[in-house]
Enzyme design. Structure first.
Site, PDB file in Angstrom:
ATOM      1  N   GLU A  65      12.266  -8.662  -1.735  1.00  0.00           N
ATOM      2  CA  GLU A  65      10.808  -8.788  -1.597  1.00  0.00           C
ATOM      3  C   GLU A  65      10.136  -9.820  -2.548  1.00  0.00           C
ATOM      4  OE1 GLU A  65       6.887  -5.765  -1.362  1.00  0.00           O
ATOM      5  OE2 GLU A  65       8.160  -5.590  -3.325  1.00  0.00           O
ATOM      6  N   TRP A  92       7.731  -3.876   4.625  1.00  0.00           N
ATOM      7  CA  TRP A  92       6.239  -4.438   5.270  1.00  0.00           C
ATOM      8  C   TRP A  92       6.420  -4.130   6.631  1.00  0.00           C
ATOM      9  CZ3 TRP A  92       2.294  -6.386   2.677  1.00  0.00           C
ATOM     10  CH2 TRP A  92       2.231  -6.490   1.357  1.00  0.00           C
ATOM     11  N   TYR A 120       0.556 -12.440  -1.113  1.00  0.00           N
ATOM     12  CA  TYR A 120       1.046 -12.777  -2.462  1.00  0.00           C
ATOM     13  C   TYR A 120       1.760 -14.130  -2.305  1.00  0.00           C
ATOM     14  CZ  TYR A 120       0.737  -7.587  -3.317  1.00  0.00           C
ATOM     15  OH  TYR A 120       0.165  -6.398  -3.601  1.00  0.00           O
ATOM     16  N   CYS A 129      -2.202  -5.195  -4.021  1.00  0.00           N
ATOM     17  CA  CYS A 129      -2.179  -4.050  -4.859  1.00  0.00           C
ATOM     18  C   CYS A 129      -2.337  -4.505  -6.444  1.00  0.00           C
ATOM     19  CB  CYS A 129      -1.438  -2.846  -4.587  1.00  0.00           C
ATOM     20  SG  CYS A 129      -1.618  -2.170  -2.991  1.00  0.00           S
ATOM     21  N   ARG A 140      -4.443  -2.458  -9.066  1.00  0.00           N
ATOM     22  CA  ARG A 140      -5.726  -1.692  -8.915  1.00  0.00           C
ATOM     23  C   ARG A 140      -5.201  -0.540  -8.001  1.00  0.00           C
ATOM     24  NH1 ARG A 140      -6.589  -1.650  -3.108  1.00  0.00           N
ATOM     25  NH2 ARG A 140      -5.507  -3.067  -1.964  1.00  0.00           N
ATOM     26  N   ASP A 156       0.636   3.430  -5.743  1.00  0.00           N
ATOM     27  CA  ASP A 156       1.316   4.542  -5.047  1.00  0.00           C
ATOM     28  C   ASP A 156       2.438   5.022  -6.007  1.00  0.00           C
ATOM     29  OD1 ASP A 156       3.317   6.228  -3.469  1.00  0.00           O
ATOM     30  OD2 ASP A 156       3.190   4.758  -1.707  1.00  0.00           O
TER      31      ASP A 156
END
Length: 351
Positions: free
Chosen positions: A62, A84, A132, A190, A245, A248
């Site tokens: 990733e 994803w 990203y 995130c 922000r 998980d």
């Protein structure tokens, strides 16, 4: 020493015993707290959690996908990374309008198989929007008053250039939070940005690092000057702080910690510095309601010593102006040794 996992376990404990119950966009519900920070010295080991087995190669894949500037899951699924898939499939189901008699994947398994085998389908439906990788490597400039646009900006290449030429800058930053393009993203970022910080190694630290790198000589080889001997010595150390922000905590945060630890290692190797401190600033820290049992199990497990990262940089050759050699770096160039861990704990992913 594994202080990072002690901090992580502290977050899980707070979420289990002293948190707010909240609803969320997935409909799952969470236990949540707001605001936290974790800090890790990279000299303590590579920050891969030991209280459950981590999918190291998935995390590496990733991160390389981000660094390539890629936003299509084709590269991920071809390299066995499926984190994803749910977002891409959800996007497909929300937007797809089948033509008469056209085959349409009904299940996510059929959808991913179509991504693997049909390049045209993958090009259209494997795309996640300007997430990203797009922002890191190809940020679109702001529109000017005359209607034209500035040239796009490769933030990673610019960061590396500045680390080499202006290491004391307070602008060593990369942002993924492009407000003008959030609506086009399948999922807004995130972890929305990171900043680097450079400091000097002490003379003793320089010598110790040169010994670790196999560069230290008790005597100067014949025909070599002292300056020539020292030209490859590392004299600076590099720290990285990321901002997030939405966290998980059971499934995502362990990946984020390891991913930014790996990014710090890659950047440090690219600019010939020593990886120093990894810092995470965390916003909405949450535990999904269907992760309670798993977190309770993990928090009860013994913490082991951290593993060590091994990088094969035989084919790396990043130049001073860009990070284009990322195309030649593969997940197989990274490994961890002495990784002692507990078994994997399965948990559902909320999309």
């Amino acid at each position: 020493m594994n202080r990072i996992e002690e901090q992580y376990r502290g977050l899980l404990g707070s979420l289990l015993h002293n948190s707010n119950k909240k609803q969320d966009r997935t409909g799952t519900g969470t236990h949540s707290i707001f605001g936290g920070q974790i800090r890790h010295q990279m000299s303590d080991g590579f920050p891969l959690l030991t209280t459950k087995k981590m999918a190291f190669k998935t995390m590496v894949t990733e991160l390389l996908w981000f660094l390539r500037g890629d936003t299509n899951i084709k590269y991920l699924v071809d390299n066995g990374c499926n984190i994803w898939n749910g977002d891409a499939y959800k996007n497909y189901r929300n937007k797809f309008e089948p033509a008469p008699y056209q085959f349409t994947p009904d299940t996510m398994e059929e959808f991913i198989n179509k991504i693997k085998t049909d390049d045209e389908f993958a090009k259209k439906w494997g795309e996640l929007g300007p997430i990203y990788g797009k922002q890191w490597r190809d940020w679109d400039g702001r529109q000017k008053r005359d209607g034209s646009y500035d040239m796009s900006l490769d933030q990673i290449a610019n960061l590396i250039f500045q680390l080499k030429r202006n290491p004391d800058s307070r602008r060593l930053m990369v942002s993924a939070w492009n407000v003008g393009e959030l609506s086009e993203m399948t999922l807004p970022p995130c972890h929305y940005g990171f900043q680097c910080y450079v400091s000097d190694l002490s003379p003793l630290e320089i010598i110790d690092q040169a010994k670790k790198d196999g560069l230290w000589k008790d005597t100067i080889p014949e025909g070599m000057t002292l300056s020539e001997l020292q030209k490859d010595f590392k004299t600076k150390k590099l720290s990285l702080m990321w901002n997030q922000r939405s966290v998980d905590t059971f499934l995502g945060l362990p990946f984020n910690i390891a991913s930014y630890g790996l990014l710090l290692e890659i950047l440090a190797k690219t600019v010939n510095m020593v990886p120093d401190e990894l810092i995470g600033n965390l916003g909405d820290i949450h535990l999904y309601n269907n992760h309670i049992d798993q977190a309770t199990e993990q928090i009860s497990r013994e913490i082991y010593d951290l593993p060590q990262l091994v990088i094969n940089d035989e084919f790396w050759n990043p130049d001073e102006n860009a990070f284009e050699q990322i195309e030649y770096i593969t997940p197989d160039d990274f490994d961890v040794i002495n990784y002692k861990c507990h078994p994997r704990i399965k948990a559902p992913l909320s999309n």
